[in-house]
Design a protein around this motif. Structure first.
Motif, PDB file in Angstrom:
ATOM      1  N   THR A   1      15.577  10.937   4.600  1.00  0.00           N
ATOM      2  CA  THR A   1      15.392   9.481   4.540  1.00  0.00           C
ATOM      3  C   THR A   1      16.728   8.809   4.213  1.00  0.00           C
ATOM      4  O   THR A   1      17.074   7.775   4.807  1.00  0.00           O
TER       5      THR A   1
ATOM      6  N   GLU B   1       2.006  16.105   8.125  1.00  0.00           N
ATOM      7  CA  GLU B   1       3.363  15.681   8.475  1.00  0.00           C
ATOM      8  C   GLU B   1       4.393  16.604   7.819  1.00  0.00           C
ATOM      9  O   GLU B   1       5.450  16.862   8.395  1.00  0.00           O
TER      10      GLU B   1
ATOM     11  N   LEU C   1       3.075   8.893   0.302  1.00  0.00           N
ATOM     12  CA  LEU C   1       3.250  10.347   0.405  1.00  0.00           C
ATOM     13  C   LEU C   1       2.135  10.972  -0.422  1.00  0.00           C
ATOM     14  O   LEU C   1       2.062  10.758  -1.636  1.00  0.00           O
TER      15      LEU C   1
ATOM     16  N   ILE D   1       1.980   9.908   4.835  1.00  0.00           N
ATOM     17  CA  ILE D   1       2.685  11.170   5.044  1.00  0.00           C
ATOM     18  C   ILE D   1       2.009  12.203   4.152  1.00  0.00           C
ATOM     19  O   ILE D   1       2.032  12.080   2.924  1.00  0.00           O
ATOM     20  N   ARG D   2       1.410  13.200   4.794  1.00  0.00           N
ATOM     21  CA  ARG D   2       0.696  14.218   4.015  1.00  0.00           C
ATOM     22  C   ARG D   2       1.554  15.462   3.849  1.00  0.00           C
ATOM     23  O   ARG D   2       2.082  15.987   4.829  1.00  0.00           O
TER      24      ARG D   2
ATOM     25  N   LEU E   1      12.518  15.487   2.418  1.00  0.00           N
ATOM     26  CA  LEU E   1      12.162  14.112   2.770  1.00  0.00           C
ATOM     27  C   LEU E   1      13.189  13.132   2.200  1.00  0.00           C
ATOM     28  O   LEU E   1      13.625  12.198   2.892  1.00  0.00           O
TER      29      LEU E   1
ATOM     30  N   ALA F   1       9.159  12.595   9.269  1.00  0.00           N
ATOM     31  CA  ALA F   1       8.552  11.794   8.192  1.00  0.00           C
ATOM     32  C   ALA F   1       9.507  10.692   7.739  1.00  0.00           C
ATOM     33  O   ALA F   1       9.078   9.580   7.421  1.00  0.00           O
TER      34      ALA F   1
ATOM     35  N   PRO G   1       4.508   2.757   2.715  1.00  0.00           N
ATOM     36  CA  PRO G   1       4.142   4.122   3.070  1.00  0.00           C
ATOM     37  C   PRO G   1       3.702   4.910   1.832  1.00  0.00           C
ATOM     38  O   PRO G   1       4.163   4.632   0.725  1.00  0.00           O
TER      39      PRO G   1
ATOM     40  N   VAL H   1       9.114   7.808   9.781  1.00  0.00           N
ATOM     41  CA  VAL H   1       7.898   7.064   9.420  1.00  0.00           C
ATOM     42  C   VAL H   1       8.183   6.135   8.233  1.00  0.00           C
ATOM     43  O   VAL H   1       7.722   4.997   8.199  1.00  0.00           O
TER      44      VAL H   1
END
Lengths: 342, 342
Positions: free
Chosen positions: A321, A294, A258, A285-286, A317, A198, A256, A201
């Motif tokens: 990230t 995700e 979430l 992003i689920r 996440l 994720a 994006p 992404v």
């Protein structure tokens, strides 16, 4: 030298144990808290800042639902800037602070107690000024937190609210449901891969929107805060209901998103939102109890407890990230733990 | 065809008149509202969504300060998703909706009234379902709003809270202070240049942070919402106190910041924040009672009323930023007035 984010990971990994210890003290917490619910308070007011304030949002939903009394979040500046004096005779005032020593939070809490409220402190330090000003304390027992982004304290604060709810009223879960959470948390911590994907992404996006509703709104806010603090992403947490009625316009720029769902009553609205988002350009992003999501979370957790599990995905996440962006989530640039000690 | 933003400008320009008319009905509003303050309510709960929710944040500060009772903001999903039943006997419930017809807001408001609250509707339509469910109504008289971003309704909602506060308690201003606001609003509307310059400073930035504290927190939230809806900028409104303790990390990426100050008790903290921001990279737009500020507002307005003036600068900034980006603020892409009717 430790690799980037080693400390944050170590503290995240302590969460199953912190949660188990807290739940194991259920009887002691019940004995301390239950007397404060009789007679029923006319209302409840929560005092917190920063990530504790996001935990308070969870408490706000949970306590209003089970106690059937309005819950307010204190606005500290009303007291500290404008000298407000508020009468709250018989109210429950709940103060949240990791250290129990944030002067502003202690100050506001003491003023509410002086205004007639019965005070409860939720803190790691049962000897702190916040705890001393309270009629009862839920000691989190999360231990020292060295990484700048708070993780285990936040999760323990959510669990403290769940245990308080059990002590004060009927709750929409069984004791076994709460007992089962630490295993779920451990399983997620042992499965960091989805968050790494994720994070890829999210990539170099300048911003992100984190969306949730009901109980998961608190996790949307906490995900956004952690992404800001660790990955330096302008991430905003919003109620999906508010988002769809205006702010969704920003998705023209393909930020994006979430989307946080627990499969409960809010799931229908979240699915509609996800369809709205798919018509727009940004990657989605689920975070959901769905193996195809995700960021999958286990199914079968009652929605009123689900944030205690889903927040782990949000922490992962943020950490992944930050690392993907070449940052050290343990020590975000421009922040120090001193300013973070609330 | 009308130039971009012509409708929004027309509606913004009606604000001095809307404000004058509302303040001229002070006696009528006092007669309707004052009886609801006796006996004093144990607490107040506000029900709103979208920009009305930002107006409610102003009401939250103002009413808690002058009524000396906790103020809560209702979480609609507690009722609509989880079927919460909340006892609020003798509370004041205040519902805000431009149209008075948003089903969710009317639903939650009716449930609070059923739970024992005395209801007040703040709406443009005194015949709407929201007004019908209320014991008293403050009719805003803002007239039809055709541009998607609400402007005159928001300003009228702030003024309605100020008039309610006058009716219910002692307030930290004199009647003449409130009377003087329409001239200040008119002067700002006649001076759009500063906002055009500030819009050039925002430029092509993907995001922005809007910061305010105390009474001006509501304006920070509304500025951010308007910038999202009209200029498609990921703009987040935050309390400057929260921002300094973590989210400020994102300023490594040089996002522009809008700092909103009223010269009152919050001014010291805002000045400290501005110094923090100057050490970081992003451009700073100051909205303050200072002729050198990028978005100057008049001096001498009591801080508890200042949002009624400063929000005009926020509207101008959103409109000019949208136009500078080649957008039509009257009809943001992907939004329609239907979804905006709350």
């Amino acid at each position: 030298m430790a690799p980037p984010g080693a400390q944050m990971l170590a503290e995240m990994s302590q969460q199953p144990r912190v949660l188990e210890s807290l739940v194991a003290r259920r009887g002691e917490i019940r004995d301390a808290i239950a007397p404060l619910g009789d007679p029923p308070p006319p209302g409840i007011v929560l005092v917190a800042r920063g990530s504790s304030d996001n935990a308070a949002i969870y408490g706000r939903y949970l306590l209003e639902l089970v106690l059937r009394r309005p819950v307010a979040l204190a606005a500290p500046s009303l007291f500290t800037l404008y000298g407000a004096r508020v009468a709250c005779d018989g109210w429950l005032a709940i103060g949240l602070s990791q250290s129990g020593r944030t002067p502003e939070i202690v100050d506001v809490f003491e003023r509410l107690v002086a205004g007639g409220a019965r005070g409860v402190a939720i803190t790691n330090d049962a000897a702190s000024p916040l705890a001393q000003a309270a009629a009862a304390c839920v000691a989190l027992g999360a231990g020292e937190e060295l990484a700048v982004p708070a993780t285990k304290t936040f999760l323990a604060q959510l669990a403290a609210f769940a245990l308080m709810a059990e002590a004060l009223a009927e709750v929409p879960w069984s004791p076994a449901d709460l007992d089962a959470l630490s295993a779920h948390v451990r399983a997620l911590i042992d499965d960091p891969e989805p968050a790494a994907h994720a994070a890829a992404v999210v990539g170099d996006a300048p911003g992100l929107v984190a969306l949730g509703r009901g109980f998961q709104f608190s996790v949307a806010l906490e995900a956004a805060l952690k992404l800001k603090e660790t990955a330096l992403l302008l991430a905003e947490g919003m109620s999906s209901a508010d988002f769809r009625h205006g702010p969704i316009a920003v998705m023209q720029h393909a930020f994006p998103a979430l989307s946080i769902s627990d499969g409960g009553a809010a799931a229908g609205g979240m699915a509609e939102l996800e369809r709205d988002l798919e018509e727009r350009a940004g990657p989605l992003i689920r975070l959901a109890p769905d193996p195809r999501a995700e960021l999958p979370i286990p199914a079968g957790v009652p929605e009123a407890l689900a944030p205690i599990v889903s927040v782990v995905r949000a922490q992962q996440l943020a950490r992944e990230t930050a690392i993907a962006r070449g940052l050290d989530p343990d020590t975000p640039p421009g922040l120090s733990k001193v300013t973070m000690t609330r």
